[in-house]
Design an enzyme around this catalytic site. Structure first.
Site, PDB file in Angstrom:
ATOM      1  N   GLU A   1       0.821  -1.214   0.000  1.00 48.64           N
ATOM      2  CA  GLU A   1       0.000   0.000   0.000  1.00 48.64           C
ATOM      3  C   GLU A   1       0.854   1.264   0.000  1.00 48.64           C
ATOM      4  O   GLU A   1       0.526   2.245  -0.655  1.00 48.64           O
ATOM      5  CB  GLU A   1      -0.962   0.006   1.186  1.00 48.64           C
TER       6      GLU A   1
ATOM      7  N   CYS B   1     -24.775   4.557 -12.096  1.00 48.49           N
ATOM      8  CA  CYS B   1     -23.812   5.663 -12.083  1.00 48.49           C
ATOM      9  C   CYS B   1     -24.470   6.967 -12.520  1.00 48.49           C
ATOM     10  O   CYS B   1     -24.786   7.171 -13.694  1.00 48.49           O
ATOM     11  CB  CYS B   1     -22.642   5.328 -13.004  1.00 48.49           C
TER      12      CYS B   1
END
Length: 343
Positions: free
Chosen positions: A42, A213
């Site tokens: 990460e 969306c």
DNA sequence: TTCCAGACTA
DNA sequence: TAGTCTGGAA
């Protein structure tokens, strides 16, 4: 006043199903719940693409198989291994974080996002990603890719340059979380943002959540997210003096703050005359190398290079620094353009 | 050649 | 709120 946003309840389950079938499952930092490995990936993936990270991740794990190995290493070695990845404060914080895990947490990463976020280099989003992947904690991530995905999904028109609007989007990100399967959901957000919901040309025809969306339904998904930017780029010009004697190169360590902090560089001059002054002391005959263009956030950098071979006896009067044998250059943290130039 | 994307710290 | 590096796209 901004428009009312209602989060679509079907988003999370649809994304989870899509991730399981079409998402990424074979990245080297997947299929593990080891916080050391997930955290390392990460941090590297902050501001850096997957393809660039792969090699570095492998080398780091080989050299530092466990967080204790990383903590025991010198910062110089960590920086040398990080060289070329950019944003070197990440490497400093990585090292400091490993040491904090050893000294403050008995060698184990904290098992919550809140605990993780107290560590150096781990902000809210990175803490959430590690906690979700390793401990199944139900907590939202919001990195650049996810801001784009959620910004479009919700047709979120707040300006993310404003911290209040960013906070609002964090709240929506939390509201969207599924009750379960947080790992697949979190990975799904990353996968969607990295592939279909790309910055410039989203592939809405392939998108599993196209029906939900709001950005697509409005017809202009790339309008989102909104971020006013007022980046004014300047220019800078500097001169590098590349000295070699008997297969050794002269390096100087950069100051602890600013560009390439703590990294190793060739002696750097503000103008050619200053460089020439040092070169004259050595009786060095300078060769003009092709100039290098290097872009940083706030300025374009033109780097001129003058190269010379010097005699053993003549170096006392020249610029200070450390003479490093060519075959040892890998032990030094060199900025990317210098690595390309001299290695 | 220029522009853009990308998280955290001080 | 400014500063940080590199790769890739326009």
């Amino acid at each position: 006043m901004s428009k009312t946003i209602v989060v679509p309840l079907q988003f999370a389950p649809t994304l989870v199903a899509w991730q399981r079938r079409h998402g990424r499952h074979e990245l080297p930092w997947q299929n593990t719940r080891d916080p050391y490995r997930v955290w390392l990936s990460e941090i590297m993936l902050q501001q850096t693409q997957v393809t660039t990270v792969l090699g570095y991740y492998q080398r780091f794990l080989e050299r530092f198989p466990a967080v204790s190995d990383l903590a025991a290493a010198s910062l110089d070695e960590v920086l040398a291994l990080w060289a070329g990845l950019g944003y070197y404060s990440r490497a400093r914080n990585l090292h400091a974080c490993a040491q904090a895990v050893m000294t403050l947490h008995g060698g184990e990463f904290p098992r919550s996002a809140a605990g993780l976020q107290t560590l150096p280099g781990i902000g809210r989003s990175t803490a959430a990603a590690v906690a979700a992947f390793c401990f199944g904690e139900r907590v939202a991530i919001l990195d650049g890719n996810v801001k784009r995905v959620l910004g479009r999904l919700l047709a979120f028109d707040g300006d993310l340059a404003s911290s209040a609007e960013e906070k609002r989007l964090w709240a929506f990100a939390t509201e969207l979380l599924p009750a379960e399967a947080i790992e697949s959901y979190t990975q799904g957000l990353m996968d969607l943002g990295a592939s279909i919901c790309s910055s410039r040309s989203p592939q809405c025809l392939l998108c599993p959540v196209a029906d939900l969306c709001a950005g697509r339904i409005e017809g202009e998904p790339t309008r989102y997210p909104v971020k006013t930017r007022k980046l004014k780029r300047g220019r800078r010009e500097n001169w590098w003096l590349w000295l070699e004697r008997e297969g050794q190169v002269l390096l100087q360590q950069r100051p602890a703050t600013g560009v390439w902090a703590g990294l190793w560089s060739l002696p750097l001059y503000d103008d050619e005359a200053a460089l020439q002054l040092d070169a004259d002391k050595l009786g060095a005959k300078l060769e003009v190398m092709p100039r290098i263009a290097h872009a940083l956030t706030h300025f374009d950098w033109i780097l001129h290079t003058r190269r010379a071979d010097v005699l053993i006896g003549s170096v006392e009067s020249g610029p200070g620094g450390v003479w490093v044998a060519r075959e040892r250059l890998a032990d030094y943290a060199l900025p990317a353009p210098l690595k390309k130039l001299i290695v």
